[in-house]
Design an enzyme around this catalytic site. Structure first.
Site, PDB file in Angstrom:
ATOM      1  N   HIS C  60       0.822  -1.203   0.000  1.00 33.21           N
ATOM      2  CA  HIS C  60       0.000   0.000   0.000  1.00 33.21           C
ATOM      3  C   HIS C  60       0.864   1.264   0.000  1.00 33.21           C
ATOM      4  CE1 HIS C  60      -3.689   2.229   0.617  1.00 33.21           C
ATOM      5  NE2 HIS C  60      -3.077   2.932   1.556  1.00 33.21           N
ATOM      6  N   HIS C 109     -10.984   2.940  -1.290  1.00 35.56           N
ATOM      7  CA  HIS C 109     -11.171   2.442   0.074  1.00 35.56           C
ATOM      8  C   HIS C 109     -12.060   1.208   0.001  1.00 35.56           C
ATOM      9  CE1 HIS C 109     -10.963   3.822   4.497  1.00 35.56           C
ATOM     10  NE2 HIS C 109      -9.766   3.576   4.043  1.00 35.56           N
TER      11      HIS C 109
END
Ligand SMILES: Nc1ncnc2c1ncn2[C@@H]1O[C@H](COP(=O)(O)OP(=O)(O)O)[C@@H](O)[C@H]1O
Ligand SMILES: [Mg+2]
Lengths: 228, 81, 761, 81
Positions: C60, C109
């Site tokens: 990430h 998200h």
């Protein structure tokens, strides 16, 4: 001398820029007021704009009501200062007991942003004299807690005293007796769930329109103050 | 340290949209035998000191002034153990 | 606060106890990565250091699998003079003329929104808005491209309403208009919804802020929400490993957003910027304090001393490695010169924002952290921020790709409607299908008006904002337009072209409203990078997007990669979502998509071919996915855009709507319904009616022009050799396709608007 | 007819912005001695029949499925008298 319209900003207020713009558009002098500042800086009228003061976490308007500026607004309103509460501002006026009743969760429970048709019911207030009784106007609503609620006795009084200033033609949130806005007995304090400050320009107002039906709320005030 | 609970419910004469939504959902989820559901708020207030009369009086004032809007809501204050 | 009996793993202890077993695998750190950490430090990492490396070197934060492919966006970037800040910063910044600049970025998200739809989506909006704020800009709008499983699936009914309420709940409370997005359903997203959020902000060119800690002696201030144990699943492994008997209190499974705190934080930061009180600023997002401190230090003078125990906590039992990993929302970190601290704190106090000096910038080249006097972190910040692992993951074309592309949806393979009656039924069925149906049920939950500068929003090809902060009204003036698009089915059939088609559609949507497309942000939603076939899709999509951005002259300014979107072995369709930013010098000239005036001429611009691979029709009517996506001619897209922009500037156009999902008839139906006028349509004789109505050929738009402008407009098209054909006139109260069928607007509207309330109402 | 009450509160480790807002307001209103306030929901469920084990089991399932979001909230079911 130009009319000075104060617009209060609480933490979490969103539509203050829009209310300030509305004041400017009708040729008044917009004055920004701050929730912690107990002075109204000699303004001729106050707008409590829309938004989510203090996040609206407890109840919409519940906490804002106790801010220093509201003590001043409440006192001045009792003396006749014109006050317009829009959306969250309406909720604050009810929490402050300047207006009766309360605004609770929409019948559908969801937030609703929609251009709605209103019928003007009373023009004998500081903020509605430029309309005509029965006039149909298009103003946006955008709220999650916009359902006007009060006991029958209060509702009957409001009707009897002609203090319902506007009704929904197609009730979007289950408000009692389709009430979209009310005034106090003196007519200087008005609470309105729809957002007239979002209906003042051809470019940004309701589409397909009419786009500027909100203007008379502000021009009414100017005329009244200038003639006063 | 004591915990005082303040229950806040809409007055019975005020129609409760959230409760209504639950009522509507129940049959769809296969629940029957429920006559009515009402939704309110529950506040858990942690006090520094004991929950004596003085403290309770304070919490009651808190409820009256802030936690409940007595125009449409009613509240109850009780000590939880 | 309470001193817990937890034993701190100090640098000293780490040096003395090299043999201590560390649970690095549980933190997702590979053996070779752990070895490299020990090599970099010349000792074993302390638990807090290991925590920092594990998050900073995670996929990430480090983009270790995607880096080598994303590089192309820089290498192949077109030469432009308006790009003020490119990829790498929190968000790209574009010069839009005058002294104004615009910053915008999209982010995903996805997983959190599946676990807890409301909070996952809400904190997704909160995160991207903080990125925009960090650039020194006032956030002015959001867009939300969404993907869900089948509209009638039970889980979709858990996820979608929560996601929509979350995006509305957070965005509305920030006072940010929602001006665009998408709602798309496909079985490939069940168990794996995509929740992407784009935010855009406006600032003065001269006031761009960067994330760097410059100037030894300057103070490092942490401000905003207190730090809680949010999003530290990993760290608790560490904690428990180094814990004695007494356990920490339970850690949250999900982050809860506080939009009120963020709104206050926004206003607070903007006042701080206005007085020029910070030399550097960084938001706390993924990897929280670890990321903020290392990136600020690495980009600046190079060193920083931090007293970690000074960080205000929500949960006193948090231990250093948890505090470093916490992803608690609504936090920012600023670098402030000592003499400016008093004003900085005064403004924070005005907004009731907690602010704490937790460190100092140094020139030691080391990031040092202490915990109640003991040194727990002593690293070179660059090794965390810039020198993370880089993988050349293996990839290869899937074995099934050929057979998928061979499965062409021609008339032999899929039965096509022939009679007028069949075509009529197909139109009604298509317009009522979840992907094409009216999204009002969703959009009414979003405030698109707040701030009073929204010129175009939902229902238009792109959202448009007037840039007059302060809002000098009536006057049109400078504006921006934004659209997001992406088609997973196209991209599955051909990742290279699919990514380009996503760009082309967003580009076309922006031009259709009269704005000039300038720059790009992208969110690349893919399956697992450890699957060579997924990695091939990713590599192809990046190559395609980079090539197309070069050809269209629209640089990628920033974006986001979301891997591991899969349930079990099943990856989602590769779904690159592309956001295009455009500029229009007078918003009063914007073009709407609605047919507003009876008697105006309808023209179809662009070329229609028999193209149904990945089409909405094949999907809805036959549940079929195969063949190739529509052909793409980028030069043609550019010409079409020029025509649409010139048409708006010269006042020739009354309406324009891009043709995409559902083809010509979908676009005409939408424009009729939005304008409340019918249309009489005459299909080009050389085309098969079904193909004319439903083909999804790219590079097309339908426009309405006053009769007086028809010649001037068609001349303009002919001059550019762009096919243009008159296909009808705005007229009456039904959609009448000559010699085929007619549908009263009422019936059409019922089909279009009925679907969402029926599904979710 | 019996009344069963379902109290729903955020799990202690989960941020409670609503409670925080009240906490911050209290001192300004001159209330002290309060360490913490958390805000949750209270559901009043009116049953057709008695609140026997079967009924309570049903209400518990209702809480689990509908009234509480067990990812972030915890609930308690009790008979009110
Ligand atoms: N989730 C969403 N949020 C905001 N706007 C949306 C969303 N979904 C769709 N819209 C808006 O609805 C309209 C139709 O969406 P879409 O079909 O994706 O547009 P297009 O046909 O140009 O691709 C567009 O204006 C789009 O911005
Ligand atoms: Mg689209």
């Amino acid at each position: 001398m130009s009319v000075r319209i104060g617009v209060v900003t609480f933490p979490g207020t969103q539509d203050d820029t829009d209310a300030l713009r509305a004041a400017r558009v009708v040729g008044a002098e917009p004055v920004a007021l701050w929730h912690r500042d107990p002075s109204l800086h000699g303004v001729d009228a106050v707008i409590l704009p829309g938004g989510f003061s203090y996040g609206d976490y407890l109840r919409a308007g519940a906490i804002a009501r106790f801010s220093p500026v509201m003590e001043a607004v409440i006192a001045a309103a009792r003396e006749g200062l014109p006050v317009l509460g829009i959306c969250n501002g309406f909720q604050i006026l009810c929490e402050s007991h300047l207006l009766p009743g309360a605004l609770i969760r929409n019948a559908g429970t969801l937030f609703v942003n929609r251009d709605v048709k209103l019928r003007v019911e009373s023009t004998s207030t500081a903020w509605t004299s430029d309309y005509s009784v029965g006039q149909q106007i298009v103003i946006p609503i955008k709220n999650g807690e916009g359902k006007f609620a009060a006991d029958e006795k209060t509702l009957d009084e409001l009707e009897a005293e002609g203090r319902v200033i506007a009704r929904y033609l197609d009730n979007p949130n289950g408000s009692a007796r389709d009430i979209a806005g009310i005034a106090n007995a003196a007519g200087n304090v008005v609470g309105l769930m729809p957002h007239p400050e979002h209906a003042i320009e051809e470019l940004t107002g309701p589409y397909p329109g009419p786009a500027t039906d909100g203007l008379p709320f502000f021009t009414s005030l100017l005329k009244q103050l200038v003639n006063a | 340290m004591a915990r005082v609970v303040v229950d806040v419910m809409l007055k019975p004469e005020i129609l409760d949209p959230q409760g209504q939504a639950v009522n509507r959902a129940l049959p769809r989820l296969g629940f029957d035998g429920v006559v009515d559901v009402r939704q309110g708020k529950r506040f858990e207030v942690e006090l520094e000191g004991p929950a004596d009369e003085a403290a309770l009086a304070q919490v009651r004032e808190m409820a009256e002034k802030l936690l409940a809007n007595t125009v449409i809501e009613e509240y109850r204050v009780r000590v939880e153990n | 606060m309470t001193e817990n009996k937890y034993q701190v793993d100090t640098v000293e202890r780490a040096t003395q106890t090299p043999e201590v077993e560390q649970p690095y695998a549980a933190l997702g750190v590979k053996d070779d990565e752990y070895a490299r950490i020990r090599e970099i430090l010349g000792r074993r990492p302390t638990a807090p250091e290991l925590a920092m490396y594990s998050v900073m070197w995670s996929e990430h934060c480090s983009y270790k699998s995607s880096k080598v492919h994303l590089k192309q966006f820089g290498d192949k970037a077109p030469e432009v003079d308006f790009l003020l800040v490119g990829p790498g910063e929190n968000a790209g910044v574009v010069d839009v003329g005058g002294d104004l600049a615009v910053t915008f970025k999209i982010e995903s998200h996805n997983h959190p929104s599946y676990v807890e739809p409301y909070q996952g989506a809400a904190t997704g909006v909160g995160g991207i808005v903080r990125d925009i704020l960090t650039m020194g800009a006032r956030p002015v709008a959001v867009l939300d491209p969404l993907r869900f499983g089948p509209a009638d699936a039970a889980d979709t009914h858990r996820v979608l309403p929560g996601v929509v309420r979350g995006i509305g709940g957070y965005g509305n409370s920030l006072g940010l208009p929602n001006i665009g997005g998408e709602v798309v359903f496909d079985a490939c997203y069940s168990g794996n919804p995509l929740v992407n959020a784009l935010s855009v902000g406006v600032l003065k060119k001269s006031e761009i802020k960067l994330a760097k800690a410059d100037g030894p002696g300057n103070r490092v201030v942490l401000f905003g929400a207190r730090t809680g144990g949010d999003g530290i699943g990993g760290a608790s492994v560490l904690a428990s490993a180094t814990f004695d008997e007494d356990k920490p209190s339970k850690r949250p499974s999900v982050q809860v957003g506080d939009p009120f705190m963020e709104k206050v934080l926004i206003e607070c930061c903007l006042e701080i910027y206005a007085e020029d009180l910070v030399t550097g600023i960084q938001d706390l997002g993924a990897a929280g304090l670890s990321c903020a401190t290392t990136e600020l230090a690495a980009a600046g003078t190079g060193g920083m001393d931090v007293q970690l125990d000074l960080a205000p906590l929500r949960d006193a039992t948090l231990v250093p490695e948890e505090i470093l990993m916490s992803e608690s929302q609504e936090r920012m970190m600023a670098v402030v010169t000592p003499e400016k601290l008093p004003r900085f704190f005064a403004i924070c106090e005005k907004w009731d924002v907690i602010a704490t000096v937790i460190g100092t910038v140094t020139d030691t080249g080391r990031l040092r952290m202490t915990w109640h006097g003991e040194t727990i972190v002593d690293v070179d910040p660059r090794t965390l921020a810039h020198q993370g692992p880089v993988y050349e993951r293996p990839y290869h074309r899937p074995s099934w790709q050929d057979s998928l592309q061979a499965d062409v949806p021609d008339s032999a393979r899929l039965e096509r409607p022939k009679s007028g009656e069949q075509l009529r039924e197909t139109v009604l069925r298509m317009i009522a299908s979840p992907n094409l149906a009216d999204k009002t049920w969703v959009l009414e939950q979003y405030d698109h008006r707040v701030r009073g500068n929204t010129i175009l929003a939902h229902g238009e090809d792109s959202g448009m904002l007037r840039l007059s902060e302060g809002g000098d009204s009536e006057t049109g003036g400078l504006g921006i337009a934004l659209s997001t698009d992406g088609n997973g089915r196209y991209t599955k059939l051909d990742p290279y072209t699919g990514a380009q088609l996503a760009l082309a559609e967003a580009y076309r949507n922006v031009a259709a409203t009269g704005a000039n497309p300038l720059a790009v942000t992208d969110c690349l939603n893919f399956g697992s990078p450890e699957d060579p076939e997924v990695m091939w899709q990713f590599a192809e999509a990046c190559r395609g997007l980079a090539d197309a951005c070069l050809e269209l002259g629209t640089p990628v300014t920033g974006g986001n990669v979301s891997f591991y979107n899969q349930t079990g072995a099943e990856a989602i369709h590769p779904t690159p979502i592309v956001g295009v930013l455009g500029v229009i010098d007078d918003v009063a000239r914007r073009t709407r998509s609605a047919f507003e005036t009876e008697g105006e001429i309808l023209l179809l611009v662009g070329e229609t071919r028999d193209e149904f691979g990945g089409s909405e029709w094949a999907h809805v009517v036959h549940g079929h996915l195969g063949g190739l996506p529509p052909k793409l001619d980028l030069e043609r897209e550019r010409q079409l855009a020029e025509i649409l922009i010139a048409g708006s500037r010269d006042g020739m156009l009354s309406a324009a709507h891009d043709l995409s999902d559902g083809g010509l008839i979908q676009a005409i139906a939408e424009s009729c319904l939005r304008g409340g006028h019918g249309a009489r349509v005459v299909l080009p004789s050389e085309l098969d009616p079904f193909v004319a109505l439903f083909s999804e050929s790219a590079g097309r738009a339908v426009v309405a022009v006053p009769r007086s402008e028809e010649k001037r407009f068609t001349d303009m098209c002919n001059f550019r050799n762009v096919p243009v054909v008159r296909i009808g006139v705005v007229d009456g109260d039904e959609l009448d396709v000559q010699d085929q069928f007619a549908i009263p607007l009422g019936e059409l509207r019922e089909a279009w608007t009925g679907t969402f309330p029926k599904l979710f109402g």
